[in-house]
Scaffold this motif. Structure first.
Motif, PDB file in Angstrom:
ATOM      1  N   GLU A  75       4.022  -8.931   3.991  1.00 49.43           N
ATOM      2  CA  GLU A  75       3.866 -10.181   4.489  1.00 49.43           C
ATOM      3  C   GLU A  75       4.950 -10.819   5.445  1.00 49.43           C
ATOM      4  O   GLU A  75       4.716 -11.630   6.222  1.00 49.43           O
ATOM      5  CB  GLU A  75       3.495 -11.001   3.378  1.00 49.43           C
ATOM      6  N   ARG A  76       6.173 -10.349   5.026  1.00 47.23           N
ATOM      7  CA  ARG A  76       7.329 -11.062   5.822  1.00 47.23           C
ATOM      8  C   ARG A  76       7.669 -10.019   7.084  1.00 47.23           C
ATOM      9  O   ARG A  76       8.502 -10.263   7.745  1.00 47.23           O
ATOM     10  CB  ARG A  76       8.621 -11.067   4.916  1.00 47.23           C
ATOM     11  N   GLY A  77       6.777  -9.171   7.471  1.00 47.93           N
ATOM     12  CA  GLY A  77       7.068  -8.322   8.576  1.00 47.93           C
ATOM     13  C   GLY A  77       7.886  -6.936   8.296  1.00 47.93           C
ATOM     14  O   GLY A  77       8.077  -6.148   9.371  1.00 47.93           O
ATOM     15  N   ARG A  78       8.202  -6.726   7.107  1.00 45.63           N
ATOM     16  CA  ARG A  78       9.033  -5.698   7.073  1.00 45.63           C
ATOM     17  C   ARG A  78       8.082  -4.489   6.803  1.00 45.63           C
ATOM     18  O   ARG A  78       7.237  -4.837   6.085  1.00 45.63           O
ATOM     19  CB  ARG A  78       9.955  -5.942   5.505  1.00 45.63           C
ATOM     20  N   ALA A  79       8.406  -3.413   7.103  1.00 47.44           N
ATOM     21  CA  ALA A  79       7.465  -2.010   6.851  1.00 47.44           C
ATOM     22  C   ALA A  79       7.842  -1.512   5.471  1.00 47.44           C
ATOM     23  O   ALA A  79       9.008  -1.720   5.282  1.00 47.44           O
ATOM     24  CB  ALA A  79       7.889  -1.161   7.969  1.00 47.44           C
ATOM     25  N   LEU A  80       6.557  -1.159   4.791  1.00 48.21           N
ATOM     26  CA  LEU A  80       7.036  -0.639   3.374  1.00 48.21           C
ATOM     27  C   LEU A  80       6.306   0.836   3.782  1.00 48.21           C
ATOM     28  O   LEU A  80       5.434   1.009   4.564  1.00 48.21           O
ATOM     29  CB  LEU A  80       6.036  -1.291   2.673  1.00 48.21           C
ATOM     30  N   LEU A  81       6.914   1.924   3.062  1.00 53.20           N
ATOM     31  CA  LEU A  81       6.277   3.105   2.973  1.00 53.20           C
ATOM     32  C   LEU A  81       5.570   3.331   1.865  1.00 53.20           C
ATOM     33  O   LEU A  81       5.638   3.009   0.839  1.00 53.20           O
ATOM     34  CB  LEU A  81       7.451   4.401   3.025  1.00 53.20           C
ATOM     35  N   ARG A  82       4.225   3.862   2.149  1.00 53.94           N
ATOM     36  CA  ARG A  82       3.330   3.940   0.825  1.00 53.94           C
ATOM     37  C   ARG A  82       2.989   5.572   0.912  1.00 53.94           C
ATOM     38  O   ARG A  82       2.860   6.111   2.083  1.00 53.94           O
ATOM     39  CB  ARG A  82       2.102   3.043   1.028  1.00 53.94           C
ATOM     40  N   PRO A  83       2.503   6.037  -0.153  1.00 48.75           N
ATOM     41  CA  PRO A  83       1.773   7.253  -0.069  1.00 48.75           C
ATOM     42  C   PRO A  83       0.552   7.375   0.520  1.00 48.75           C
ATOM     43  O   PRO A  83       0.153   6.266   0.727  1.00 48.75           O
ATOM     44  CB  PRO A  83       1.577   7.580  -1.711  1.00 48.75           C
ATOM     45  N   ASN A  84       0.099   8.433   1.344  1.00 44.94           N
ATOM     46  CA  ASN A  84      -1.030   8.448   2.238  1.00 44.94           C
ATOM     47  C   ASN A  84      -2.254   7.750   1.476  1.00 44.94           C
ATOM     48  O   ASN A  84      -2.287   8.423   0.489  1.00 44.94           O
ATOM     49  CB  ASN A  84      -1.163   9.666   3.066  1.00 44.94           C
ATOM     50  N   GLY A  85      -2.950   7.137   2.081  1.00 43.15           N
ATOM     51  CA  GLY A  85      -4.402   6.698   1.392  1.00 43.15           C
ATOM     52  C   GLY A  85      -4.462   5.878   0.316  1.00 43.15           C
ATOM     53  O   GLY A  85      -5.396   5.636  -0.513  1.00 43.15           O
ATOM     54  N   ASP A 121      -2.608   2.417  -1.985  1.00 38.62           N
ATOM     55  CA  ASP A 121      -1.710   1.064  -1.829  1.00 38.62           C
ATOM     56  C   ASP A 121      -0.705   1.044  -2.883  1.00 38.62           C
ATOM     57  O   ASP A 121      -0.163  -0.135  -3.251  1.00 38.62           O
ATOM     58  CB  ASP A 121      -2.755  -0.169  -2.275  1.00 38.62           C
ATOM     59  N   HIS A 122      -0.331   2.169  -3.589  1.00 35.21           N
ATOM     60  CA  HIS A 122       0.567   2.064  -4.590  1.00 35.21           C
ATOM     61  C   HIS A 122       2.089   2.194  -3.966  1.00 35.21           C
ATOM     62  O   HIS A 122       2.238   2.711  -2.845  1.00 35.21           O
ATOM     63  CB  HIS A 122       0.637   3.191  -5.470  1.00 35.21           C
ATOM     64  N   ARG A 123       2.916   1.493  -4.610  1.00 34.43           N
ATOM     65  CA  ARG A 123       4.452   1.492  -3.878  1.00 34.43           C
ATOM     66  C   ARG A 123       5.149   2.765  -3.882  1.00 34.43           C
ATOM     67  O   ARG A 123       6.054   3.046  -3.235  1.00 34.43           O
ATOM     68  CB  ARG A 123       5.045   0.406  -4.624  1.00 34.43           C
ATOM     69  N   SER A 124       4.918   3.591  -5.031  1.00 37.26           N
ATOM     70  CA  SER A 124       5.644   4.855  -5.218  1.00 37.26           C
ATOM     71  C   SER A 124       4.649   6.050  -5.661  1.00 37.26           C
ATOM     72  O   SER A 124       3.456   5.636  -6.164  1.00 37.26           O
ATOM     73  CB  SER A 124       6.735   4.674  -6.198  1.00 37.26           C
ATOM     74  N   HIS A 125       5.135   7.194  -5.823  1.00 35.42           N
ATOM     75  CA  HIS A 125       4.100   8.401  -6.443  1.00 35.42           C
ATOM     76  C   HIS A 125       4.047   7.985  -7.855  1.00 35.42           C
ATOM     77  O   HIS A 125       3.145   8.417  -8.488  1.00 35.42           O
ATOM     78  CB  HIS A 125       4.921   9.529  -6.214  1.00 35.42           C
ATOM     79  N   ALA A 126       5.329   7.389  -8.495  1.00 35.81           N
ATOM     80  CA  ALA A 126       5.139   7.253  -9.891  1.00 35.81           C
ATOM     81  C   ALA A 126       4.397   6.357 -10.447  1.00 35.81           C
ATOM     82  O   ALA A 126       3.396   6.354 -11.440  1.00 35.81           O
ATOM     83  CB  ALA A 126       6.627   6.743 -10.580  1.00 35.81           C
ATOM     84  N   GLU A 127       3.958   5.237  -9.357  1.00 37.25           N
ATOM     85  CA  GLU A 127       3.208   4.184  -9.626  1.00 37.25           C
ATOM     86  C   GLU A 127       1.757   4.566  -9.545  1.00 37.25           C
ATOM     87  O   GLU A 127       0.892   4.482 -10.251  1.00 37.25           O
ATOM     88  CB  GLU A 127       3.425   2.926  -8.822  1.00 37.25           C
ATOM     89  N   GLN A 128       1.536   5.576  -8.549  1.00 34.02           N
ATOM     90  CA  GLN A 128       0.053   6.179  -8.496  1.00 34.02           C
ATOM     91  C   GLN A 128      -0.102   7.065  -9.579  1.00 34.02           C
ATOM     92  O   GLN A 128      -1.239   7.103  -9.874  1.00 34.02           O
ATOM     93  CB  GLN A 128       0.346   6.889  -7.189  1.00 34.02           C
TER      94      GLN A 128
END
Length: 63
Positions: free
Chosen positions: A7-17, A19-26
């Motif tokens: 939302e603030r314009g910063r880019a986040l990296l997410r696992p492909n496909g 909306d989880h922030r990390s593999h652990a969260e996924q």
């Protein structure tokens, strides 16, 4: 990984496909879903009733 703009314009990296922030969260989300699905699973009934493999004279093949 894919880039998603925050939302603030910063880019986040997410696992492909996802909306989880990390593999652990996924992994946690997948595990939660599997446990939920197993709790709500019902046995299959009338599965392949007319299949030839269900007949007593079906020849079994051993590997």
């Amino acid at each position: 990984m894919r880039r998603i703009l925050h939302e603030r314009g910063r880019a986040l990296l997410r696992p492909n496909g996802t909306d989880h922030r990390s593999h652990a969260e996924q992994d946690t989300a997948i595990g939660d879903y599997i446990r939920w699905r197993n709790r709500h699973a019902k046995p299959k009934t009338e599965f392949a009733v007319n299949s030839k493999i269900r007949r007593p004279d079906y020849p079994f093949k051993a590997a």
